[in-house]
Design a protein around this motif. Structure first.
Motif, short mmCIF file in Angstrom:
data_model
loop_
_atom_site.label_atom_id
_atom_site.label_comp_id
_atom_site.label_asym_id
_atom_site.label_seq_id
_atom_site.Cartn_x
_atom_site.Cartn_y
_atom_site.Cartn_z
N ILE A 244 -4.08 7.07 -4.00
CA ILE A 244 -3.43 7.38 -2.72
C ILE A 244 -2.54 6.23 -2.27
O ILE A 244 -1.39 6.42 -1.86
CB ILE A 244 -4.47 7.69 -1.63
N ILE A 245 -3.05 5.01 -2.39
CA ILE A 245 -2.36 3.84 -1.83
C ILE A 245 -1.23 3.35 -2.71
O ILE A 245 -0.08 3.21 -2.27
CB ILE A 245 -3.37 2.71 -1.58
N HIS A 246 -1.50 3.06 -3.97
CA HIS A 246 -0.52 2.35 -4.79
C HIS A 246 0.73 3.16 -5.16
O HIS A 246 1.85 2.62 -5.10
CB HIS A 246 -1.20 1.76 -6.02
N HIS B 245 4.90 3.30 8.19
CA HIS B 245 5.31 4.71 8.13
C HIS B 245 5.29 5.33 9.52
O HIS B 245 4.74 4.77 10.47
CB HIS B 245 4.40 5.49 7.17
N GLY B 246 5.88 6.50 9.62
CA GLY B 246 5.94 7.20 10.88
C GLY B 246 4.66 7.95 11.19
O GLY B 246 3.70 7.95 10.42
N SER B 247 4.65 8.60 12.36
CA SER B 247 3.54 9.45 12.79
C SER B 247 2.23 8.68 12.95
O SER B 247 1.15 9.26 12.87
CB SER B 247 3.33 10.63 11.83
N ASP B 248 2.31 7.36 13.13
CA ASP B 248 1.11 6.56 13.36
C ASP B 248 1.04 6.20 14.83
O ASP B 248 1.80 6.72 15.65
CB ASP B 248 1.11 5.32 12.46
N GLU C 63 -5.69 7.01 6.58
CA GLU C 63 -6.10 5.74 7.20
C GLU C 63 -7.24 5.93 8.20
O GLU C 63 -8.20 5.15 8.21
CB GLU C 63 -4.89 5.10 7.89
N TRP C 64 -7.16 6.98 9.01
CA TRP C 64 -8.22 7.21 9.98
C TRP C 64 -9.48 7.76 9.33
O TRP C 64 -10.60 7.46 9.77
CB TRP C 64 -7.73 8.13 11.10
N GLY D 282 -10.73 -4.72 14.85
CA GLY D 282 -11.06 -5.52 13.69
C GLY D 282 -10.52 -4.94 12.39
O GLY D 282 -10.26 -5.67 11.44
N VAL D 283 -10.33 -3.61 12.37
CA VAL D 283 -9.69 -2.98 11.21
C VAL D 283 -8.22 -3.36 11.17
O VAL D 283 -7.66 -3.66 10.10
CB VAL D 283 -9.87 -1.46 11.25
N TYR D 284 -7.58 -3.36 12.33
CA TYR D 284 -6.15 -3.67 12.37
C TYR D 284 -5.86 -5.08 11.85
O TYR D 284 -4.88 -5.28 11.13
CB TYR D 284 -5.61 -3.50 13.78
#
Length: 253
Positions: free
Chosen positions: A123-125, A154-157, A213-214, A235-237
């Motif tokens: 998903i990430i790379h 990215h958008g929509s965050d 992410e969520w 703390g995640v941020y």
């Protein structure tokens, strides 16, 4: 001569809502502005001055205006943006590059297990590697370069990270004010409202990125009462909680 009326500012003040020293933040004729109230700073703004100004290297909130101070975190990471700090846990050799294997072991150390850790790689790379490259050619190893991690915005965050990887306190506080009724925690339903409310048109990558992410954040924190605490999300941020969780899990094994 007949009396003329000036209609340029004839909207009676009684029809406006949310008027104080910050100005108008909601209009009854537009219900969504009433439903999703932004974070309004208390009158004493000395605790978190200029909440709308991005912080380059500190994840500052009203409760934690100096960011993470445990373990001297803020000072030790003063040369990294908050987004770079978020990724720091996965860069174990401190070379500024996150390989797919780094992502696997990072997620595994956080308790995601083998299958989810492998899934995280795919998903990430493929999605986040190319924007961080310094060349026009894709990296066959799908490495992520942290010097350019801001290009993965990215958008929509929530908007808590800006396009330079800084932390915007106002946007972080807005999440809880708009979607969690001002509480100091978020539930799955709150996150669903946030995901739906922050989506912008024609942005499937942003929709998917925010969802992943969520979902990963909820699995990571896995609150027994279903409430993800505001401080844990903060703390995640800035990535500080990753070390706390990994250390806690290592002691159990």
């Amino acid at each position: 001569m007949a009396e003329t009326k000036d209609h340029t500012n004839s909207h009676p003040s009684s029809q406006l809502n949310g008027i104080d020293n910050t100005g108008v933040y909601s209009v009854p004729s537009v219900p969504i502005t009433v439903e999703r109230k932004p974070f309004l700073q208390p009158e004493d703004r000395r605790k978190l001055p200029h909440a709308g100004t991005p912080r380059a290297n500190v994840a500052a909130t009203y409760e934690r205006p100096n960011g993470t101070t445990e373990g001297d975190w803020a000072r030790r990471h003063q040369n990294q943006t908050v987004l770079q700090q978020h990724c720091d846990f996965f860069d174990t050799d401190r070379d500024g590059v996150v390989y797919p294997v780094d992502t696997f072991w990072g997620f595994y150390r956080l308790g995601f297990g083998v299958i989810l850790s492998i899934l995280a790689i795919f998903i990430i790379h493929p999605n986040f590697s190319y924007p961080t490259q310094s060349s026009y050619l894709p990296d066959p190893l799908f490495r992520i370069y942290l010097d350019n991690i801001h290009k993965d915005k990215h958008g929509s965050d929530s908007g808590t990270y800006d396009t330079e990887g800084r932390f915007v306190p106002q946007k972080f506080e807005d999440m809880f004010a708009k979607y969690a009724e001002g509480r100091d925690y978020m539930t799955i339903k709150d996150v669903a409202r946030l995901w739906n409310g922050q989506r912008v048109i024609a942005d499937p990558i942003g929709w998917g990125g925010t969802f992943f992410e969520w979902l990963a954040t909820y699995i990571l924190l896995w609150p027994k009462d279903g409430r993800m605490r505001k401080e844990d999300i903060r703390g995640v941020y800035d990535g500080s909680i990753f070390y706390t969780i990994a250390s806690r899990r290592a002691k159990k094994t």
